[in-house]
Design an enzyme around this catalytic site. Structure first.
Site, PDB file in Angstrom:
ATOM      1  N   TYR A 120       0.829  -1.205   0.000  1.00 31.71           N
ATOM      2  CA  TYR A 120       0.000   0.000   0.000  1.00 31.71           C
ATOM      3  C   TYR A 120       0.864   1.255   0.000  1.00 31.71           C
ATOM      4  O   TYR A 120       0.655   2.183  -0.803  1.00 31.71           O
ATOM      5  CB  TYR A 120      -0.939   0.001   1.206  1.00 31.71           C
TER       6      TYR A 120
ATOM      7  N   LYS B 211       1.462   4.299  -3.016  1.00 39.21           N
ATOM      8  CA  LYS B 211       1.363   5.751  -2.831  1.00 39.21           C
ATOM      9  C   LYS B 211       2.673   6.445  -3.202  1.00 39.21           C
ATOM     10  O   LYS B 211       2.670   7.573  -3.711  1.00 39.21           O
ATOM     11  CB  LYS B 211       0.974   6.072  -1.399  1.00 39.21           C
TER      12      LYS B 211
END
Length: 344
Positions: free
Chosen positions: A211, A215
């Site tokens: 995750y 980003k």
């Protein structure tokens, strides 16, 4: 004028110490006298959590028209009806948008171009945090990277012309993309691999850090976007925002029992209320001015990019990722759109 994110020095203090200060010593900044009358905004993933709260706050500042872009229109209508009851003078519409589908993204942008006479703000909030490796059925990419990076930044690219053309003179269109502080400590061991995107799709490298890495890719994209000066700040202001570690959302709803309990305990100790987090979105997209273009914002301030981007390896990775991303987007002529934007 405050320096941009690229012009700042990278943060070198302990990440977790900064995280604790951010969560506990950064009071929310509720804007005063913000009037969005006449303006039109798109918010993705707006039927729940931060997207819904951001929508609510936009409407509280007299936003005239809201497009709630959601995967499930039934859930979207349920959320929209609550907002309609509270804000009967606003026009609130629910449009389908599946961030796992390039064709859905193209259809959504085509509808915005043909049906919206005006467009001022786009909040790209929809995201995912997969607990196990899943490949997108149409692209083959791991779904966290697909949604949080590839699909999100395709949508941002395709919306740029509409935001430039449909916002009033002297008032640039705005794109604010939800990021995460985890990008600051994310690892990208695949940065030397060719092709990079294919390396990221390896199930063997999938894990808890995926995750944050998804980003981080957005920061690499923005670094190159700004470096190439594709869009002027008086046309469209595009930035990334870190809303903080939150409670009161459904983002981690798929966690198994023990992890869900541990998360709730941690949230009770340090998490920021979604109401407070919503003000970071309003600030980045509607309060901050042109100085926020091409920047990363956290705690209502412009901050430097993740330290990785200030290294030669980081800049090389950004170069490589840009080339591969534009090749991925070739079906939508993304590079051509950006080149045309740059030409004016």
């Amino acid at each position: 004028m405050m320096p941009s994110s690229r012009e700042m020095q990278p943060l070198t203090s302990n990440y977790w110490r900064r995280f604790w200060r951010s969560q506990h010593t950064s009071p929310p900044q509720f804007p005063k006298d913000l009037d969005l009358t006449g303006k039109v905004a798109i918010v993705t993933g707006s039927n729940t959590g931060l997207g819904l709260e951001s929508s609510r706050q936009f409407l509280s500042h007299k936003l005239s028209r809201l497009i709630m872009a959601v995967r499930s229109t039934d859930k979207g209508e349920t959320a929209a009806n609550t907002l309609r009851n509270a804000h009967p003078n606003a026009t609130i519409e629910v449009w389908p948008l599946d961030m796992n589908s390039y064709s859905s993204i193209q259809s959504f942008v085509g509808r915005a171009e043909s049906q919206l006479a005006r467009l001022d703000i786009a909040i790209l909030n929809a995201g995912c945090n997969k607990l196990q490796f899943d490949a997108n059925s149409s692209t083959g990419h791991e779904e966290t990277y697909q949604v949080n990076y590839l699909s999100t930044f395709l949508l941002a690219t395709l919306l740029l012309p509409a935001l430039k053309l449909k916002s009033p003179p002297g008032s640039p269109g705005r794109i604010t993309i939800i990021s995460s502080a985890l990008a600051n400590i994310a690892k990208l061991p695949e940065h030397k691999d060719i092709p990079l995107l294919k390396a990221l799709d390896d199930p063997k490298t999938f894990g808890q850090g995926t995750y944050g890495t998804s980003k981080l890719l957005g920061h690499l994209w923005l670094w190159k976007f700004v470096d190439s000066d594709y869009v002027k700040s008086d046309e469209v202001v595009l930035n990334l925002i870190e809303p903080g570690f939150l409670k009161g959302t459904d983002f981690n709803r798929n966690l198994p029992g023990a992890m869900a309990v541990a998360l709730k305990l941690f949230q009770a100790l340090v998490a920021r209320a979604v109401t407070d987090a919503g003000t970071t979105v309003i600030d980045a997209s509607s309060v901050k001015g042109k100085e926020a273009h091409g920047c990363y914002l956290a705690d209502w301030e412009i901050r430097p990019f993740p330290p990785f981007l200030y290294t030669q390896e980081g800049r090389d990775a950004a170069d490589k990722l840009w080339v591969e991303t534009m090749a991925e987007y070739s079906f939508a002529n993304a590079q051509g759109i950006l080149d045309k934007m740059k030409q004016g």
